[in-house]
Design an enzyme around this catalytic site. Sequence first.
Site, short mmCIF file in Angstrom:
data_model
loop_
_atom_site.label_atom_id
_atom_site.label_comp_id
_atom_site.label_asym_id
_atom_site.label_seq_id
_atom_site.Cartn_x
_atom_site.Cartn_y
_atom_site.Cartn_z
N ASP A 1 0.87 -1.19 0.00
CA ASP A 1 0.00 0.00 0.00
C ASP A 1 0.90 1.23 0.00
O ASP A 1 1.86 1.31 0.79
CB ASP A 1 -0.92 -0.02 1.24
CG ASP A 1 -2.09 0.94 1.10
OD1 ASP A 1 -1.86 2.14 0.81
OD2 ASP A 1 -3.24 0.50 1.30
N ILE A 2 0.63 2.19 -0.89
CA ILE A 2 1.51 3.38 -0.98
C ILE A 2 1.14 4.45 0.05
O ILE A 2 1.81 5.47 0.15
CB ILE A 2 1.53 4.00 -2.40
CG1 ILE A 2 0.12 4.27 -2.91
CG2 ILE A 2 2.30 3.10 -3.37
CD1 ILE A 2 0.10 5.14 -4.16
N GLN B 1 -14.32 2.18 1.95
CA GLN B 1 -13.77 1.56 0.74
C GLN B 1 -13.52 2.66 -0.28
O GLN B 1 -14.45 3.39 -0.65
CB GLN B 1 -14.73 0.51 0.14
CG GLN B 1 -14.12 -0.19 -1.08
CD GLN B 1 -15.04 -1.23 -1.72
OE1 GLN B 1 -16.24 -1.24 -1.47
NE2 GLN B 1 -14.46 -2.09 -2.54
N HIS C 1 -10.41 -6.20 -1.99
CA HIS C 1 -9.04 -6.34 -1.49
C HIS C 1 -9.04 -6.55 0.02
O HIS C 1 -9.96 -6.11 0.71
CB HIS C 1 -8.18 -5.12 -1.84
CG HIS C 1 -8.77 -3.81 -1.42
ND1 HIS C 1 -9.73 -3.16 -2.16
CD2 HIS C 1 -8.55 -3.02 -0.34
CE1 HIS C 1 -10.06 -2.03 -1.58
NE2 HIS C 1 -9.37 -1.91 -0.45
N HIS D 1 -6.59 -5.86 3.33
CA HIS D 1 -5.39 -5.20 3.87
C HIS D 1 -4.71 -6.15 4.84
O HIS D 1 -5.35 -6.64 5.77
CB HIS D 1 -5.77 -3.95 4.67
CG HIS D 1 -6.42 -2.85 3.90
ND1 HIS D 1 -5.73 -1.72 3.51
CD2 HIS D 1 -7.69 -2.68 3.45
CE1 HIS D 1 -6.56 -0.91 2.86
NE2 HIS D 1 -7.75 -1.47 2.82
#
Length: 140
Positions: A31-32, A94, A100, A102
């Site tokens: 995750d960025i 979301q 997805h 995490h």
Amino acid sequence: MQENCIFCQIIRGEIPSFNVWEDEDTFAFMDINPVHDGHVLIIPKEHADDVFTVSAAASGAVMRTAQRVARSVRAVVQPDGLNLVQCNGAAAAQSVLHFHVHVLPRKKNDNLALNWGLQPGDMDHIGALAKCIRADLEAN
Ligand code: 5GP
Ligand code: ZN
């Protein structure tokens, strides 16, 4: 695959990402906007918006990969705890409509709210962590 979905674009390599795992059914990348070091996202290659529409096969595959990645994240960053988090709908925070999970390392007393704000991370640091997590996944 959806043309304009940002995660489908990541799977196709059209958007750069720090990938840590890929198999026939799933893809995992950093995750960025990490909450903590080692924050990874697991997605099915088959596009589905959310938990309500994803196939049982794809969600099962994502959970298998999430478990595997969680073990490597724990080995690399040694967090105090770790959540698997999955969000559906705007009220549940979301922000990307491609199912997805995490893999979310936690620190003791970090007081993280479930709807956390996104803060861009340091890309060199995220890339270095991706390398370590990838190496652990390859070794195990
Ligand atoms: P959600 O809020 O939908 O559960 O989580 C979406 C996550 O995707 C966020 O944590 C956000 O930081 C991450 N994200 C959004 N765009 C990108 C991107 O282009 N690359 C990566 N690696 N992560 C992204
Ligand atoms: Zn998609």
